[in-house]
Design a protein around this motif. Structure first.
Motif, PDB file in Angstrom:
ATOM      1  N   ALA A  38      42.229  36.289  51.061  1.00  0.00           N
ATOM      2  CA  ALA A  38      40.864  36.518  51.287  1.00  0.00           C
ATOM      3  C   ALA A  38      40.740  37.550  52.459  1.00  0.00           C
ATOM      4  CB  ALA A  38      40.202  35.366  51.643  1.00  0.00           C
ATOM      5  N   ASP A  39      40.125  38.661  52.207  1.00  0.00           N
ATOM      6  CA  ASP A  39      39.747  39.603  52.978  1.00  0.00           C
ATOM      7  C   ASP A  39      41.011  40.073  54.041  1.00  0.00           C
ATOM      8  OD1 ASP A  39      37.034  41.185  53.450  1.00  0.00           O
ATOM      9  OD2 ASP A  39      37.661  40.569  55.560  1.00  0.00           O
ATOM     10  N   VAL A  56      40.335  38.790  47.455  1.00  0.00           N
ATOM     11  CA  VAL A  56      38.986  38.852  47.087  1.00  0.00           C
ATOM     12  C   VAL A  56      38.381  39.204  48.551  1.00  0.00           C
ATOM     13  CG1 VAL A  56      36.762  37.093  47.189  1.00  0.00           C
ATOM     14  CG2 VAL A  56      38.445  37.087  45.306  1.00  0.00           C
ATOM     15  N   GLY A  57      37.504  39.961  48.757  1.00  0.00           N
ATOM     16  CA  GLY A  57      36.788  40.396  49.872  1.00  0.00           C
ATOM     17  C   GLY A  57      36.374  41.606  49.877  1.00  0.00           C
ATOM     18  N   ASP A  58      35.429  42.027  50.808  1.00  0.00           N
ATOM     19  CA  ASP A  58      34.989  43.611  51.074  1.00  0.00           C
ATOM     20  C   ASP A  58      35.359  44.096  52.108  1.00  0.00           C
ATOM     21  OD1 ASP A  58      33.697  41.960  53.275  1.00  0.00           O
ATOM     22  OD2 ASP A  58      31.754  42.077  52.497  1.00  0.00           O
ATOM     23  N   THR A  79      35.599  42.412  44.430  1.00  0.00           N
ATOM     24  CA  THR A  79      34.458  42.315  45.408  1.00  0.00           C
ATOM     25  C   THR A  79      33.691  41.107  45.142  1.00  0.00           C
ATOM     26  OG1 THR A  79      34.559  44.831  45.789  1.00  0.00           O
ATOM     27  CG2 THR A  79      32.576  43.470  46.378  1.00  0.00           C
ATOM     28  N   LYS A  80      33.628  40.417  46.180  1.00  0.00           N
ATOM     29  CA  LYS A  80      32.731  39.055  46.003  1.00  0.00           C
ATOM     30  C   LYS A  80      31.244  39.516  45.877  1.00  0.00           C
ATOM     31  CE  LYS A  80      31.513  36.853  49.530  1.00  0.00           C
ATOM     32  NZ  LYS A  80      31.581  36.040  50.724  1.00  0.00           N
ATOM     33  N   THR A  86      31.436  31.429  50.633  1.00  0.00           N
ATOM     34  CA  THR A  86      32.419  31.900  51.591  1.00  0.00           C
ATOM     35  C   THR A  86      33.512  32.629  50.840  1.00  0.00           C
ATOM     36  OG1 THR A  86      33.826  30.047  51.804  1.00  0.00           O
ATOM     37  CG2 THR A  86      31.791  30.143  53.130  1.00  0.00           C
ATOM     38  N   ASP A  87      34.062  33.715  51.404  1.00  0.00           N
ATOM     39  CA  ASP A  87      35.446  33.974  50.616  1.00  0.00           C
ATOM     40  C   ASP A  87      36.362  33.104  50.327  1.00  0.00           C
ATOM     41  OD1 ASP A  87      34.288  36.767  51.181  1.00  0.00           O
ATOM     42  OD2 ASP A  87      35.697  37.129  52.905  1.00  0.00           O
ATOM     43  N   TYR A  90      34.910  31.615  46.916  1.00  0.00           N
ATOM     44  CA  TYR A  90      34.961  32.251  45.886  1.00  0.00           C
ATOM     45  C   TYR A  90      36.239  32.697  45.374  1.00  0.00           C
ATOM     46  CZ  TYR A  90      33.539  36.477  43.043  1.00  0.00           C
ATOM     47  OH  TYR A  90      33.020  37.256  41.954  1.00  0.00           O
TER      48      TYR A  90
END
Length: 220
Positions: A38-39, A56-58, A79-80, A86-87, A90
């Motif tokens: 995550a991210d 997953v994450g931006d 991209t969530k 939350t990340d 997701y």
């Protein structure tokens, strides 16, 4: 979310908690994959020489100069789109949707901000994560956290762990600690807590309603 049919026995997930809370095996890059991230967890895995199978994450938590380099090394980046999650929430949905693993080990979920820690515990009281809670394990350098739904359960002692904590996450009835060092029978509301210890390498407990997090721990 996009479904796939690849079934995994286990997947490991790294989220964004501080590295100071990682177990030594992770800090040393000794934990085999497959990994998801995550991210910022993706950047940390890459630094260990581990490429997550998906992320997953931006990446709003890393510097722009790092972002381009990280993205170039990741095979799958999602991209969530749901900002209500939350990340961690997701990516857990994505893991279950894609791989239906028998075990999900989460690292980087403790330490740092208390609100993040509490979120990472209580997200499993909400559907659909509640349905996969019993195959999730949160691990750091001094704790192993497992989630349980009503029934009769057996706890296998993780080597090196001494203490057992029983944390009520939902209103829970008839929690019976049968053969731990301090036997106990009680009912409790969320955030109720019983501190205990192992009596041997295998202990048992049961309860009738609710959800309980069992925390194996040792002195740091």
């Amino acid at each position: 979310m996009s479904s796939q049919t690849e079934k995994l026995a286990r997947i490991r997930l790294l989220v964004g908690g501080p590295r100071s809370e990682w177990p030594d095996e992770l800090n040393n890059g000794e934990l085999a994959g497959p990994w998801a991230a995550a991210d910022r967890g993706a950047l940390r895995l890459l630094q260990l020489g581990i490429t997550p199978i998906f992320t997953v994450g931006d990446f709003d938590s890393i510097q722009p100069s790092e972002k381009e380099q990280v993205l170039a090394q990741l095979p799958v980046v999602i991209t969530k789109t749901d900002q209500d999650e939350t990340d961690t929430q997701y990516i857990l949905h994505e893991i279950e949707d894609r791989y239906q693993p028998d075990l999900i080990e989460i690292y980087g979920a403790t330490g740092g901000r208390i609100d993040h820690l509490l979120s990472n515990l209580f997200i499993f009281t909400q559907s659909p994560l509640r349905e996969i809670a019993m195959k999730v394990r949160i691990i750091d350098k001094a704790n192993v956290i497992d989630f349980y739904l009503p029934g009769q359960h057996q706890i296998q002692r993780v080597p090196g762990m001494q203490y057992l904590g029983f944390m009520v996450l939902e209103p829970t009835t008839n929690l019976n600690l049968q053969d731990e060092k301090y036997p106990l029978q009680w009912s409790g509301n969320p955030m109720s807590w019983s501190s205990n210890e192992f009596n041997g390498d295998v202990n048992h407990f049961s309860f009738e309603t609710g959800m309980v997090a069992v925390i194996q721990s040792k002195d740091a």
